[in-house]
Design a protein around this motif. Structure first.
Motif, mmCIF file in Angstrom:
data_model
loop_
_atom_site.group_PDB
_atom_site.id
_atom_site.type_symbol
_atom_site.label_atom_id
_atom_site.label_comp_id
_atom_site.label_asym_id
_atom_site.label_seq_id
_atom_site.Cartn_x
_atom_site.Cartn_y
_atom_site.Cartn_z
ATOM 1 N N PRO A 151 1.969 2.823 12.298
ATOM 2 C CA PRO A 151 2.868 1.663 12.236
ATOM 3 C C PRO A 151 2.254 0.405 12.847
ATOM 4 N N GLU A 152 1.440 0.553 13.879
ATOM 5 C CA GLU A 152 0.826 -0.605 14.504
ATOM 6 C C GLU A 152 -0.238 -1.269 13.635
ATOM 7 N N THR A 207 0.541 -2.319 10.748
ATOM 8 C CA THR A 207 1.312 -3.245 9.935
ATOM 9 C C THR A 207 0.918 -4.684 10.247
ATOM 10 N N GLN A 228 3.414 5.328 4.152
ATOM 11 C CA GLN A 228 3.964 6.085 5.262
ATOM 12 C C GLN A 228 2.908 6.341 6.333
ATOM 13 N N PRO A 229 3.334 6.517 7.575
ATOM 14 C CA PRO A 229 2.365 6.866 8.618
ATOM 15 C C PRO A 229 1.547 8.085 8.229
ATOM 16 N N THR A 282 2.220 -2.642 5.137
ATOM 17 C CA THR A 282 3.332 -2.171 5.942
ATOM 18 C C THR A 282 3.275 -0.659 6.049
ATOM 19 N N LEU A 321 3.195 -0.794 0.808
ATOM 20 C CA LEU A 321 3.940 0.024 1.755
ATOM 21 C C LEU A 321 3.414 1.449 1.728
ATOM 22 N N SER A 366 5.325 2.373 7.450
ATOM 23 C CA SER A 366 6.664 2.697 7.931
ATOM 24 C C SER A 366 7.174 3.949 7.247
ATOM 25 N N SER A 367 7.941 4.716 7.982
ATOM 26 C CA SER A 367 8.593 5.880 7.422
ATOM 27 C C SER A 367 10.029 5.575 7.051
#
Length: 117
Positions: free
Chosen positions: A87-88, A90, A13-14, A114, A11, A116-117
């Motif tokens: 995000p895209e 992911t 973050q953007p 992944t 995981l 995601s924020s």
């Protein structure tokens, strides 16, 4: 005869970065390409980046300038440096080996990325 093991997913973050690694084991002869594919839920598996045995590379338009593939032929490894993740991006990322002489494809188990924020 070939097994591929990916690592490095997770995981993020953007705007962040992640580095995926793939190690191949088993006997491989002749010319083969190593690369990365990805598949998001509900979408087809598509090429992310590939490096041929001759060192040429190809990238999906969506990742050009952000991702870098690097292959170590002596070690039978291929890495994917992913910067400025979106995000895209992911998806489940799969390592791939394609042996040209037999038109055989070998796949890793996949590693989840992944963003995601």
């Amino acid at each position: 005869q070939v097994q591929l093991v990916e690592s490095g997913g997770g995981l993020v973050q953007p705007g962040g970065s992640l580095r995926l690694s793939c190690a191949a084991s088993g006997s491989m002869f002749g010319f083969y390409a190593m690369g990365w594919y990805r598949q998001a839920p509900g979408k087809q598996r598509g090429l992310v980046a590939v490096e041929s045995s001759g060192g040429s590379t190809n990238y999906a338009d969506s990742v050009k300038g952000r991702f870098t593939i690097s292959r170590d032929t002596a070690k039978n490894t291929v890495d994917l440096q992913m910067n400025n993740l979106k995000p895209e991006d992911t998806a489940v990322y799969y390592c791939n080996v394609r042996v040209f002489t037999t038109s055989s494809n070998y796949w890793g188990q996949g590693t989840q990325v992944t963003v995601s924020s």
